[in-house]
Scaffold this motif. Structure first.
Motif, PDB file in Angstrom:
ATOM      1  N   PRO A 209     -34.076  12.786  53.078  1.00 27.89           N
ATOM      2  CA  PRO A 209     -32.652  13.071  52.913  1.00 27.89           C
ATOM      3  C   PRO A 209     -31.455  12.085  52.040  1.00 27.89           C
ATOM      4  O   PRO A 209     -32.125  11.160  52.061  1.00 27.89           O
ATOM      5  CB  PRO A 209     -32.199  13.315  54.183  1.00 27.89           C
ATOM      6  CG  PRO A 209     -32.842  12.194  55.116  1.00 27.89           C
ATOM      7  CD  PRO A 209     -34.192  12.313  54.257  1.00 27.89           C
ATOM      8  N   THR A 210     -30.694  12.661  51.568  1.00 31.75           N
ATOM      9  CA  THR A 210     -29.805  11.848  50.997  1.00 31.75           C
ATOM     10  C   THR A 210     -28.398  12.036  51.525  1.00 31.75           C
ATOM     11  O   THR A 210     -28.072  13.357  51.657  1.00 31.75           O
ATOM     12  CB  THR A 210     -29.387  12.335  49.238  1.00 31.75           C
ATOM     13  OG1 THR A 210     -30.553  12.047  48.677  1.00 31.75           O
ATOM     14  CG2 THR A 210     -28.252  11.362  48.526  1.00 31.75           C
ATOM     15  N   PHE A 211     -27.605  11.000  51.942  1.00 38.44           N
ATOM     16  CA  PHE A 211     -26.264  11.113  52.641  1.00 38.44           C
ATOM     17  C   PHE A 211     -25.232  10.979  51.856  1.00 38.44           C
ATOM     18  O   PHE A 211     -25.193  10.143  50.758  1.00 38.44           O
ATOM     19  CB  PHE A 211     -26.460  10.104  53.900  1.00 38.44           C
ATOM     20  CG  PHE A 211     -27.761  10.318  54.854  1.00 38.44           C
ATOM     21  CD1 PHE A 211     -27.637  11.237  55.867  1.00 38.44           C
ATOM     22  CD2 PHE A 211     -28.680   9.315  54.779  1.00 38.44           C
ATOM     23  CE1 PHE A 211     -29.050  11.206  56.590  1.00 38.44           C
ATOM     24  CE2 PHE A 211     -29.780   9.400  55.538  1.00 38.44           C
ATOM     25  CZ  PHE A 211     -29.786  10.398  56.530  1.00 38.44           C
ATOM     26  N   MET A 212     -24.235  11.737  52.299  1.00 38.77           N
ATOM     27  CA  MET A 212     -22.929  11.211  51.759  1.00 38.77           C
ATOM     28  C   MET A 212     -21.823  11.039  52.397  1.00 38.77           C
ATOM     29  O   MET A 212     -21.712  11.561  53.568  1.00 38.77           O
ATOM     30  CB  MET A 212     -22.584  12.828  50.919  1.00 38.77           C
ATOM     31  CG  MET A 212     -21.332  12.686  49.730  1.00 38.77           C
ATOM     32  SD  MET A 212     -21.795  11.968  48.343  1.00 38.77           S
ATOM     33  CE  MET A 212     -20.484  11.075  47.684  1.00 38.77           C
ATOM     34  N   THR A 213     -21.061   9.922  52.116  1.00 37.84           N
ATOM     35  CA  THR A 213     -20.077   9.327  52.736  1.00 37.84           C
ATOM     36  C   THR A 213     -18.817   9.041  51.861  1.00 37.84           C
ATOM     37  O   THR A 213     -18.829   9.386  50.895  1.00 37.84           O
ATOM     38  CB  THR A 213     -20.539   7.998  53.329  1.00 37.84           C
ATOM     39  OG1 THR A 213     -20.637   6.925  52.359  1.00 37.84           O
ATOM     40  CG2 THR A 213     -21.617   8.045  54.157  1.00 37.84           C
ATOM     41  N   ALA A 214     -17.466   8.963  52.471  1.00 35.25           N
ATOM     42  CA  ALA A 214     -16.492   8.758  51.846  1.00 35.25           C
ATOM     43  C   ALA A 214     -15.787   7.294  52.683  1.00 35.25           C
ATOM     44  O   ALA A 214     -15.626   7.323  53.920  1.00 35.25           O
ATOM     45  CB  ALA A 214     -15.414   9.758  51.938  1.00 35.25           C
ATOM     46  N   ASP A 215     -15.126   6.590  51.852  1.00 30.54           N
ATOM     47  CA  ASP A 215     -14.671   5.377  52.022  1.00 30.54           C
ATOM     48  C   ASP A 215     -13.103   5.185  51.715  1.00 30.54           C
ATOM     49  O   ASP A 215     -12.981   5.669  50.562  1.00 30.54           O
ATOM     50  CB  ASP A 215     -15.293   4.189  51.543  1.00 30.54           C
ATOM     51  CG  ASP A 215     -16.835   4.171  52.479  1.00 30.54           C
ATOM     52  OD1 ASP A 215     -16.774   4.134  53.926  1.00 30.54           O
ATOM     53  OD2 ASP A 215     -17.821   3.777  51.709  1.00 30.54           O
ATOM     54  N   ALA A 216     -12.322   4.577  52.298  1.00 30.87           N
ATOM     55  CA  ALA A 216     -10.696   4.283  51.944  1.00 30.87           C
ATOM     56  C   ALA A 216     -10.422   2.948  51.509  1.00 30.87           C
ATOM     57  O   ALA A 216     -10.709   2.324  52.593  1.00 30.87           O
ATOM     58  CB  ALA A 216      -9.954   5.005  53.135  1.00 30.87           C
ATOM     59  N   LEU A 217     -10.186   2.754  50.386  1.00 30.58           N
ATOM     60  CA  LEU A 217      -9.660   1.307  50.054  1.00 30.58           C
ATOM     61  C   LEU A 217      -8.119   1.357  50.240  1.00 30.58           C
ATOM     62  O   LEU A 217      -7.672   2.013  48.934  1.00 30.58           O
ATOM     63  CB  LEU A 217     -10.361   0.816  48.818  1.00 30.58           C
ATOM     64  CG  LEU A 217     -10.547  -0.701  48.227  1.00 30.58           C
ATOM     65  CD1 LEU A 217     -11.204  -1.011  47.318  1.00 30.58           C
ATOM     66  CD2 LEU A 217      -9.004  -1.146  48.240  1.00 30.58           C
ATOM     67  N   ILE A 218      -7.245   0.760  51.050  1.00 27.58           N
ATOM     68  CA  ILE A 218      -6.100   0.764  51.081  1.00 27.58           C
ATOM     69  C   ILE A 218      -5.473  -0.583  50.774  1.00 27.58           C
ATOM     70  O   ILE A 218      -5.902  -1.473  51.368  1.00 27.58           O
ATOM     71  CB  ILE A 218      -5.377   1.163  52.543  1.00 27.58           C
ATOM     72  CG1 ILE A 218      -6.456   2.313  53.020  1.00 27.58           C
ATOM     73  CG2 ILE A 218      -4.150   1.333  52.585  1.00 27.58           C
ATOM     74  CD1 ILE A 218      -6.184   3.714  52.525  1.00 27.58           C
ATOM     75  N   VAL A 219      -4.718  -0.523  49.871  1.00 28.19           N
ATOM     76  CA  VAL A 219      -4.021  -1.980  49.739  1.00 28.19           C
ATOM     77  C   VAL A 219      -2.370  -1.788  49.715  1.00 28.19           C
ATOM     78  O   VAL A 219      -1.853  -1.041  49.076  1.00 28.19           O
ATOM     79  CB  VAL A 219      -4.369  -2.570  48.168  1.00 28.19           C
ATOM     80  CG1 VAL A 219      -3.370  -3.724  47.766  1.00 28.19           C
ATOM     81  CG2 VAL A 219      -5.836  -2.664  48.300  1.00 28.19           C
ATOM     82  N   GLN A 220      -1.840  -2.897  50.435  1.00 26.08           N
ATOM     83  CA  GLN A 220      -0.142  -2.912  50.238  1.00 26.08           C
ATOM     84  C   GLN A 220       0.075  -4.466  50.230  1.00 26.08           C
ATOM     85  O   GLN A 220      -0.300  -5.275  50.867  1.00 26.08           O
ATOM     86  CB  GLN A 220       0.362  -2.413  51.464  1.00 26.08           C
ATOM     87  CG  GLN A 220       1.833  -2.324  51.527  1.00 26.08           C
ATOM     88  CD  GLN A 220       2.549  -1.564  52.625  1.00 26.08           C
ATOM     89  OE1 GLN A 220       2.102  -0.493  52.854  1.00 26.08           O
ATOM     90  NE2 GLN A 220       3.621  -2.063  53.223  1.00 26.08           N
ATOM     91  N   SER A 221       0.950  -4.746  49.503  1.00 27.62           N
ATOM     92  CA  SER A 221       1.620  -6.131  49.481  1.00 27.62           C
ATOM     93  C   SER A 221       0.460  -7.370  49.636  1.00 27.62           C
ATOM     94  O   SER A 221       0.713  -8.222  50.210  1.00 27.62           O
ATOM     95  CB  SER A 221       2.475  -6.279  50.644  1.00 27.62           C
ATOM     96  OG  SER A 221       3.480  -5.336  50.641  1.00 27.62           O
ATOM     97  N   GLY A 222      -0.702  -6.923  48.598  1.00 28.27           N
ATOM     98  CA  GLY A 222      -1.629  -8.329  48.788  1.00 28.27           C
ATOM     99  C   GLY A 222      -2.559  -8.093  49.745  1.00 28.27           C
ATOM    100  O   GLY A 222      -3.157  -8.920  49.984  1.00 28.27           O
ATOM    101  N   HIS A 223      -2.459  -7.208  50.796  1.00 29.71           N
ATOM    102  CA  HIS A 223      -3.364  -7.081  51.654  1.00 29.71           C
ATOM    103  C   HIS A 223      -4.482  -6.047  51.749  1.00 29.71           C
ATOM    104  O   HIS A 223      -3.880  -4.901  51.094  1.00 29.71           O
ATOM    105  CB  HIS A 223      -2.492  -6.905  52.993  1.00 29.71           C
ATOM    106  CG  HIS A 223      -1.985  -8.162  53.568  1.00 29.71           C
ATOM    107  ND1 HIS A 223      -0.923  -8.760  52.836  1.00 29.71           N
ATOM    108  CD2 HIS A 223      -2.135  -9.137  54.230  1.00 29.71           C
ATOM    109  CE1 HIS A 223      -0.445  -9.894  53.543  1.00 29.71           C
ATOM    110  NE2 HIS A 223      -1.063 -10.176  54.476  1.00 29.71           N
TER     111      HIS A 223
END
Length: 348
Positions: A209-223
């Motif tokens: 099988p091939t799996f699919m995921t989603a990731d969130a990259l959140i940046v604010q004020s250098g963090h």
């Protein structure tokens, strides 16, 4: 791989330096056969030990120091003195940066890049394509020794087996025996068993099988917003919020849902959706121990707020959620390829 003009003229040309690039997880007799040839063909051998400065994982269980001990311990003191072991960082999804790393590592030994340098190795698969990336250096091809591969040796060892003398030098077995007594080994052994059981769920499928995921990259004020993983694989490591896509949702919706579940991020959903800056697919075939897993990462840039960073709280698969200054990102703490995803998308 075709020979260069120089190689066609003199198959036994001698070099000042020969460079051997690999992960050596672990160093086996196939690797040793290449080093044996390099010691005959060059004054000095530079071993670029890949996947340096990463956390221990099923794919990369041994440190640079441990792998260097395997390599140098396989030789006499005189020959070992001619072998230079240098840690080489990965640069997934950025070949140009990786080439820069290789050049810098070689230069740290030779002093310049104009010396008499060659690359030695064998073209076992697509992962050896790097031999063609250095047109200024000759490539010396060595036949694959008994078709040995580190993967089955490593996998068996992490499940509890002892490598055989036919496949590994004594120096490697000595390092592996010592490592087996450590807490790090026990954690990897537990994770190897988890992955083995995980994959058995799919063994009756007509094809892997091939799996699919989603990731969130959140940046604010250098963090950047990260989570600490609660479960295996990668328990205790830092990761981007994310997870598997449900059958009836889009990739973006999956990203938002996983972000909410794992961080409880206090930002209104319309604001969050309107802050998506870009997205990118990350599909390195070896990025996940669980099997072929492709992820879609979404990069959100939140506006600076005089009230400070939004509140977060770990939930679901996350032991905790936290804001980390970008300057404190640490590749040795990051799960799978998440450090490479961050550097690629943020431009670090």
């Amino acid at each position: 791989m075709g020979d260069s003009v120089e190689q066609q003229t003199d198959k036994r040309r001698h070099y000042r330096y020969l460079v051997f690039i690999g992960r050596f997880q672990p160093f086996h007799r196939g690797h040793k056969a290449v080093v044996d040839e390099a010691l005959q063909r060059a004054d000095e051998v530079i071993m670029l030990i890949g996947s340096a400065n990463l956390p221990r994982s099923l794919r990369n269980p041994f440190s640079v120091a441990e792998r260097a001990a395997m390599i140098k311990g396989a030789y006499s003191s005189a020959d070992a003195a001619r072998i230079h072991c240098v840690g080489l960082d990965d640069a997934l999804y950025n070949d140009t940066r990786w080439l820069q790393y290789v050049q810098a590592c070689v230069k740290s030994v030779t002093g310049d890049l104009q010396s008499d340098i060659g690359l030695i190795g064998h073209s076992k698969d697509s992962s050896s394509y790097y031999l063609s990336l250095f047109p200024n250096w000759d490539s010396v091809s060595v036949p694959n020794y008994h078709n040995l591969s580190a993967t089955p040796i490593r996998d068996s060892y992490l499940m509890g087996a002892t490598p055989t003398p036919e496949r590994t030098p004594e120096s490697t077995r000595h390092v592996l025996d010592d490592f087996k007594k450590t807490e790090d080994y026990q954690q990897l052994h537990e994770e190897a068993d988890f992955i083995d059981k995980y994959k058995r769920q799919w063994q009756s499928a007509p094809y892997p099988p091939t799996f699919m995921t989603a990731d969130a990259l959140i940046v604010q004020s250098g963090h950047i917003l990260l989570v600490e993983r609660r479960s295996m694989p990668g328990r205790g490591l830092w990761a981007l919020p994310g997870g598997f896509v449900n059958p009836k949702e889009t990739l973006f919706d999956a990203c938002i849902r996983e972000l909410r579940e794992e961080t409880r991020l206090k930002v209104p959903e319309p604001v969050l959706r309107g802050s998506c800056h870009s997205q990118h697919t990350f599909d390195d075939p070896y990025r996940s121990a669980r099997g072929r897993t492709i992820t879609q990462a979404f990069y959100f840039q939140l506006k600076n707020d005089p009230k400070g960073l939004p509140k977060v709280k770990g939930g679901d698969d996350a032991a905790k959620a936290f804001w980390l200054p970008l300057a404190e990102l640490d590749a040795t703490m990051m799960f799978e390829d998440h450090y490479a995803i961050i550097t690629k998308m943020v431009g670090l």
